[in-house]
Motif scaffolding. Structure first.
Motif, PDB file in Angstrom:
ATOM      1  N   VAL A 102      -8.290  25.341  -6.225  1.00  0.00           N
ATOM      2  CA  VAL A 102      -8.192  24.859  -4.890  1.00  0.00           C
ATOM      3  C   VAL A 102      -6.877  24.797  -4.447  1.00  0.00           C
ATOM      4  O   VAL A 102      -5.819  24.147  -4.966  1.00  0.00           O
ATOM      5  CB  VAL A 102      -9.152  23.502  -4.311  1.00  0.00           C
ATOM      6  N   CYS A 103      -6.482  24.908  -2.929  1.00  0.00           N
ATOM      7  CA  CYS A 103      -4.917  24.632  -2.684  1.00  0.00           C
ATOM      8  C   CYS A 103      -5.191  24.049  -1.289  1.00  0.00           C
ATOM      9  O   CYS A 103      -5.908  25.213  -0.377  1.00  0.00           O
ATOM     10  CB  CYS A 103      -4.261  26.353  -2.100  1.00  0.00           C
ATOM     11  N   ILE A 104      -4.862  23.087  -1.047  1.00  0.00           N
ATOM     12  CA  ILE A 104      -4.453  22.346   0.697  1.00  0.00           C
ATOM     13  C   ILE A 104      -3.377  22.717   1.007  1.00  0.00           C
ATOM     14  O   ILE A 104      -2.240  22.700   0.741  1.00  0.00           O
ATOM     15  CB  ILE A 104      -4.629  20.836   0.179  1.00  0.00           C
ATOM     16  N   VAL A 105      -3.566  22.511   2.513  1.00  0.00           N
ATOM     17  CA  VAL A 105      -2.156  23.549   3.011  1.00  0.00           C
ATOM     18  C   VAL A 105      -2.944  23.008   4.027  1.00  0.00           C
ATOM     19  O   VAL A 105      -3.089  23.391   5.335  1.00  0.00           O
ATOM     20  CB  VAL A 105      -2.142  25.212   3.132  1.00  0.00           C
ATOM     21  N   PRO A 106      -1.494  21.218   4.344  1.00  0.00           N
ATOM     22  CA  PRO A 106      -1.440  20.995   5.818  1.00  0.00           C
ATOM     23  C   PRO A 106      -0.574  21.844   7.064  1.00  0.00           C
ATOM     24  O   PRO A 106       0.318  21.866   6.505  1.00  0.00           O
ATOM     25  CB  PRO A 106      -1.385  19.219   5.616  1.00  0.00           C
ATOM     26  N   LEU A 107      -1.010  21.660   7.716  1.00  0.00           N
ATOM     27  CA  LEU A 107      -0.169  22.210   8.861  1.00  0.00           C
ATOM     28  C   LEU A 107       1.185  21.404   9.618  1.00  0.00           C
ATOM     29  O   LEU A 107       0.931  20.094   9.582  1.00  0.00           O
ATOM     30  CB  LEU A 107      -0.535  22.858  10.508  1.00  0.00           C
ATOM     31  N   HIS A 108       2.423  21.289   9.714  1.00  0.00           N
ATOM     32  CA  HIS A 108       3.309  20.794   9.817  1.00  0.00           C
ATOM     33  C   HIS A 108       2.849  20.129  11.646  1.00  0.00           C
ATOM     34  O   HIS A 108       2.298  20.750  12.696  1.00  0.00           O
ATOM     35  CB  HIS A 108       4.261  21.446  10.302  1.00  0.00           C
ATOM     36  N   ARG A 153       2.176  12.103  -9.378  1.00  0.00           N
ATOM     37  CA  ARG A 153       1.051  13.070  -9.838  1.00  0.00           C
ATOM     38  C   ARG A 153       0.530  13.862  -8.966  1.00  0.00           C
ATOM     39  O   ARG A 153       0.090  14.440 -10.237  1.00  0.00           O
ATOM     40  CB  ARG A 153       0.246  11.705 -10.819  1.00  0.00           C
ATOM     41  N   ARG A 154       0.619  13.993  -8.127  1.00  0.00           N
ATOM     42  CA  ARG A 154       0.047  15.126  -7.251  1.00  0.00           C
ATOM     43  C   ARG A 154       1.131  16.276  -8.096  1.00  0.00           C
ATOM     44  O   ARG A 154       2.126  16.992  -7.678  1.00  0.00           O
ATOM     45  CB  ARG A 154      -0.252  14.783  -5.958  1.00  0.00           C
ATOM     46  N   ALA A 155      -0.282  17.718  -8.131  1.00  0.00           N
ATOM     47  CA  ALA A 155       0.797  19.283  -8.635  1.00  0.00           C
ATOM     48  C   ALA A 155       1.031  20.081  -7.027  1.00  0.00           C
ATOM     49  O   ALA A 155       0.068  19.852  -6.376  1.00  0.00           O
ATOM     50  CB  ALA A 155      -0.156  19.763  -8.533  1.00  0.00           C
ATOM     51  N   GLU A 186      -4.037  13.163   6.153  1.00  0.00           N
ATOM     52  CA  GLU A 186      -5.317  13.676   5.005  1.00  0.00           C
ATOM     53  C   GLU A 186      -5.422  14.515   3.920  1.00  0.00           C
ATOM     54  O   GLU A 186      -6.513  14.357   3.271  1.00  0.00           O
ATOM     55  CB  GLU A 186      -5.682  14.902   6.309  1.00  0.00           C
ATOM     56  N   ALA A 187      -4.725  15.904   3.632  1.00  0.00           N
ATOM     57  CA  ALA A 187      -4.406  16.375   2.638  1.00  0.00           C
ATOM     58  C   ALA A 187      -3.966  15.716   1.584  1.00  0.00           C
ATOM     59  O   ALA A 187      -4.984  16.309   0.721  1.00  0.00           O
ATOM     60  CB  ALA A 187      -3.206  17.241   3.215  1.00  0.00           C
ATOM     61  N   GLU A 188      -3.450  15.167   1.872  1.00  0.00           N
ATOM     62  CA  GLU A 188      -3.662  13.951   0.362  1.00  0.00           C
ATOM     63  C   GLU A 188      -4.754  13.277   0.231  1.00  0.00           C
ATOM     64  O   GLU A 188      -5.003  12.910  -0.545  1.00  0.00           O
ATOM     65  CB  GLU A 188      -2.152  12.955   0.789  1.00  0.00           C
ATOM     66  N   LEU A 189      -5.391  12.419   0.631  1.00  0.00           N
ATOM     67  CA  LEU A 189      -6.972  12.154   0.597  1.00  0.00           C
ATOM     68  C   LEU A 189      -7.811  13.354   0.288  1.00  0.00           C
ATOM     69  O   LEU A 189      -8.204  12.711  -0.553  1.00  0.00           O
ATOM     70  CB  LEU A 189      -7.089  11.527   1.535  1.00  0.00           C
ATOM     71  N   LEU A 190      -7.867  14.557   0.738  1.00  0.00           N
ATOM     72  CA  LEU A 190      -9.017  15.146   0.325  1.00  0.00           C
ATOM     73  C   LEU A 190      -8.077  15.741  -1.403  1.00  0.00           C
ATOM     74  O   LEU A 190      -8.983  15.444  -1.855  1.00  0.00           O
ATOM     75  CB  LEU A 190      -8.268  16.344   1.182  1.00  0.00           C
ATOM     76  N   TYR A 191      -6.416  16.033  -1.640  1.00  0.00           N
ATOM     77  CA  TYR A 191      -6.565  16.096  -2.734  1.00  0.00           C
ATOM     78  C   TYR A 191      -6.855  15.178  -3.617  1.00  0.00           C
ATOM     79  O   TYR A 191      -7.897  15.018  -4.317  1.00  0.00           O
ATOM     80  CB  TYR A 191      -5.306  16.094  -2.837  1.00  0.00           C
ATOM     81  N   LEU A 241       1.062  -0.955  -0.179  1.00  0.00           N
ATOM     82  CA  LEU A 241      -0.234   0.082  -0.004  1.00  0.00           C
ATOM     83  C   LEU A 241       1.046   1.468   0.384  1.00  0.00           C
ATOM     84  O   LEU A 241       0.647   2.324  -0.486  1.00  0.00           O
ATOM     85  CB  LEU A 241      -0.376  -0.133   1.060  1.00  0.00           C
ATOM     86  N   ARG A 242       2.070   1.109   0.530  1.00  0.00           N
ATOM     87  CA  ARG A 242       2.917   2.439   0.217  1.00  0.00           C
ATOM     88  C   ARG A 242       3.520   2.337  -0.894  1.00  0.00           C
ATOM     89  O   ARG A 242       3.132   3.884  -1.594  1.00  0.00           O
ATOM     90  CB  ARG A 242       3.969   2.302   2.015  1.00  0.00           C
ATOM     91  N   VAL A 243       4.031   1.962  -1.833  1.00  0.00           N
ATOM     92  CA  VAL A 243       4.199   1.762  -2.470  1.00  0.00           C
ATOM     93  C   VAL A 243       2.921   1.989  -3.751  1.00  0.00           C
ATOM     94  O   VAL A 243       3.561   3.180  -4.412  1.00  0.00           O
ATOM     95  CB  VAL A 243       4.531  -0.075  -2.790  1.00  0.00           C
ATOM     96  N   CYS A 244       2.145   1.387  -3.412  1.00  0.00           N
ATOM     97  CA  CYS A 244       0.554   2.142  -4.412  1.00  0.00           C
ATOM     98  C   CYS A 244       0.657   3.548  -4.190  1.00  0.00           C
ATOM     99  O   CYS A 244       0.804   4.087  -5.002  1.00  0.00           O
ATOM    100  CB  CYS A 244      -0.398   1.716  -3.863  1.00  0.00           C
ATOM    101  N   VAL A 245       0.781   4.059  -2.992  1.00  0.00           N
ATOM    102  CA  VAL A 245       0.541   6.001  -2.325  1.00  0.00           C
ATOM    103  C   VAL A 245       1.787   6.584  -3.333  1.00  0.00           C
ATOM    104  O   VAL A 245       2.000   7.710  -3.710  1.00  0.00           O
ATOM    105  CB  VAL A 245       1.081   5.637  -1.087  1.00  0.00           C
ATOM    106  N   ARG A 246       3.046   5.581  -2.667  1.00  0.00           N
ATOM    107  CA  ARG A 246       3.580   6.673  -3.314  1.00  0.00           C
ATOM    108  C   ARG A 246       3.823   7.044  -5.614  1.00  0.00           C
ATOM    109  O   ARG A 246       4.632   8.037  -5.856  1.00  0.00           O
ATOM    110  CB  ARG A 246       4.996   6.401  -3.058  1.00  0.00           C
ATOM    111  N   SER A 247       3.277   6.005  -5.657  1.00  0.00           N
ATOM    112  CA  SER A 247       3.413   5.865  -6.823  1.00  0.00           C
ATOM    113  C   SER A 247       2.333   6.524  -7.353  1.00  0.00           C
ATOM    114  O   SER A 247       2.501   7.749  -8.114  1.00  0.00           O
ATOM    115  CB  SER A 247       3.024   4.794  -7.894  1.00  0.00           C
ATOM    116  N   TYR A 248       1.401   6.647  -6.932  1.00  0.00           N
ATOM    117  CA  TYR A 248       0.295   7.514  -6.985  1.00  0.00           C
ATOM    118  C   TYR A 248       0.475   9.199  -7.022  1.00  0.00           C
ATOM    119  O   TYR A 248       0.506  10.328  -7.197  1.00  0.00           O
ATOM    120  CB  TYR A 248      -1.252   7.600  -6.297  1.00  0.00           C
ATOM    121  N   CYS A 249       1.636   9.987  -5.358  1.00  0.00           N
ATOM    122  CA  CYS A 249       1.562  10.930  -5.140  1.00  0.00           C
ATOM    123  C   CYS A 249       2.332  11.409  -6.018  1.00  0.00           C
ATOM    124  O   CYS A 249       2.607  12.882  -5.814  1.00  0.00           O
ATOM    125  CB  CYS A 249       2.155  10.756  -4.089  1.00  0.00           C
TER     126      CYS A 249
END
Length: 474
Positions: free
Chosen positions: A365-371, A38-40, A385-390, A28-36
């Motif tokens: 839309v811009c998503i800003v997750p706090l550190h 493609r995120r802007a 959470e930010a990535e899932l919302l994205y 699942l981590r590999v899948c997430v990295r692969s998808y990430c």
């Protein structure tokens, strides 16, 4: 396909090396990295942040673009469009394309380098003088970098069109133009290398050419209306391009480089080059009631009714219904795309935020997750959470979502930059995420808490209210 094959290969290896539960977690981590990939994200964009004092720039659009990392000065009057700036320009181009298609415009591309021989035939080689970028090839043949394309396209028509059955034609391009400005300054307002939409029309009669002139004028007014820009139509000089009639569209601003006179009763306006006397002759009000005001503006569009000036010069004729050779009735129509972007920024009263129309905002839309450290909750998974919302937002609005992931910066710096870019909607995922709530800020308003189960519908309502995805052509 390629990413799926990569994941399958990893999966096969993991099955041999780990327990089932470990295999699932790692896969699942590999899948997430692969998808990430493609995120802007802001980390993946070239967004150099600079601080140019607003008072040092005559035009606030220049300072805003430099400070936001939208443009980079390569030389006087020559700029690189960085990723955010290019996205705004591409959205402007899409809007203009839509309105040009609506009036029967057909897009094409003409050469940037044009032969000097054509310009000499039309008499414009000497008329333009040093304003043209001139060059020679290895055979000493003269050329220029085209500031406009009447000559080269009219020659094309003369060789390819010979019957009234092939007319009318409304051909346009959106491409780079070059003019050796004496005083190139103020960013995209007055540059030597700029983007322009130029349309060239060919009709069979003067009446048809007048109808085309009216159609393009209405299309321009729809463009400015959709952008929320109050542009004034101004009677203008035909200048070096020539013709029998010309109008400009100006955005009025106290820092504009052009001067116009306008009647405060009927609204009729003309370029000061033509003088106030000509204006008075055409004003609908009695002369004793006509009150003229001098104003400054930025020229953002220009229209010319050319008649047969170029078609006669280059032999662009057609056989009419009586089989007689007849020169085409022409018109040319330009909109400065890059200058229009600057004018949109000038139209706002805000000096520290780009209040661009939503239709040309770089992202909607811009998503800003706090550190994690900023919310003092090491167990929080705000970035997840930010990535899932994205991913959910990206399914609804592909290509219009940005993830602000520069978590090594202070949140105050990140929010300041995000707000300065004027995104229509900004989602802040921070302390309230524990309560299943996100802070949502709509452009021009203060942030409000929204339950995460309702955030998608709330954002959709906000974007609808800002006319992002509503049909603009009804």
């Amino acid at each position: 396909g390629g990413n799926a094959m990569m994941v399958c290969t990893w999966w096969t290896g993991l099955v041999r090396l780990a327990t089932p539960s470990q295999t699932l977690t790692l896969a699942l981590r590999v899948c997430v990295r692969s998808y990430c990939t493609r995120r802007a994200t802001t980390k993946s964009l070239l967004m150099p942040v600079k601080k140019h004092p607003m008072e040092l720039c005559k035009f606030k659009s220049y300072a805003l673009m430099l400070n936001a990392g939208m443009i980079h000065r390569a030389a006087p009057g020559i700029y690189s469009l960085l990723p955010l700036g290019l996205r705004c320009v591409e959205k402007l181009v899409a809007l203009v394309d839509e309105e040009m298609r609506r009036i029967g415009g057909v897009k094409m591309s003409l050469p940037i380098v044009t032969p000097a021989a054509l310009w000499k035939m039309s008499g414009r080689w000497d008329a333009y003088g040093s304003e043209i970028f001139k060059l020679k090839d290895r055979r000493e043949t003269e050329y220029c970098l085209g500031p406009t394309h009447e000559e080269v396209l009219t020659v094309l028509i003369s060789e390819e069109v010979n019957s009234h059955n092939q007319l009318p034609l409304r051909l346009y391009q959106i491409d780079r133009k070059f003019r050796d400005e004496i005083y190139p300054k103020f960013g995209l307002v007055r540059s030597r290398d700029f983007l322009m939409k130029d349309m060239y029309t060919f009709d069979t009669t003067e009446e048809a050419a007048w109808n085309t002139y009216s159609d393009v004028s209405l299309a321009y007014e729809r463009i400015f209306q959709r952008l929320g820009l109050n542009a004034v139509k101004v009677k203008a000089s035909c200048g070096n391009i020539g013709g029998s009639l010309s109008h400009e569209y100006h955005f009025l601003t106290s820092v504009g480089g052009d001067e116009i006179v306008q009647c405060n009763q009927c609204g009729l306006a003309s370029n000061l080059e033509l003088g106030s006397r000509m204006h008075l002759e055409e004003c609908a009000q009695p002369h004793d009631k006509c009150q003229l005001e001098r104003k400054k503006g930025i020229e953002i569009a220009h229209m010319f009714l050319l008649g047969t000036k170029y078609s006669q010069c280059f032999g662009a004729t057609f056989d009419n219904t009586d089989n007689q050779k007849t020169p085409c009735e022409m018109g040319c129509y330009g909109i400065g795309i890059s200058r229009l972007l600057a004018a949109l920024m000038e139209s706002s009263d805000c000096t520290d935020e780009m209040m661009l129309p939503t239709v040309v905002s770089p992202y909607n839309v811009c998503i800003v997750p706090l550190h994690l450290a900023e919310v003092q909750d090491p167990s929080s998974q705000l970035m997840t959470e930010a990535e899932l919302l994205y991913d959910k937002l990206e399914q609804r609005w592909p290509g219009d979502v940005l993830l602000e992931n520069r978590t090594h910066w202070r949140i105050s710096e990140r929010l300041k930059i995000v707000y300065s870019l004027g995104f229509p909607v900004t989602v802040i995922i921070g302390k309230t995420a524990k309560e299943d709530r996100y802070e949502v800020k709509v452009k021009g308003k203060a942030p409000i808490p929204v339950h995460k189960d309702s955030v998608l519908n709330y954002i959709e309502d906000c974007l609808d209210s800002l006319s992002v995805y509503k049909s603009q052509t009804k």
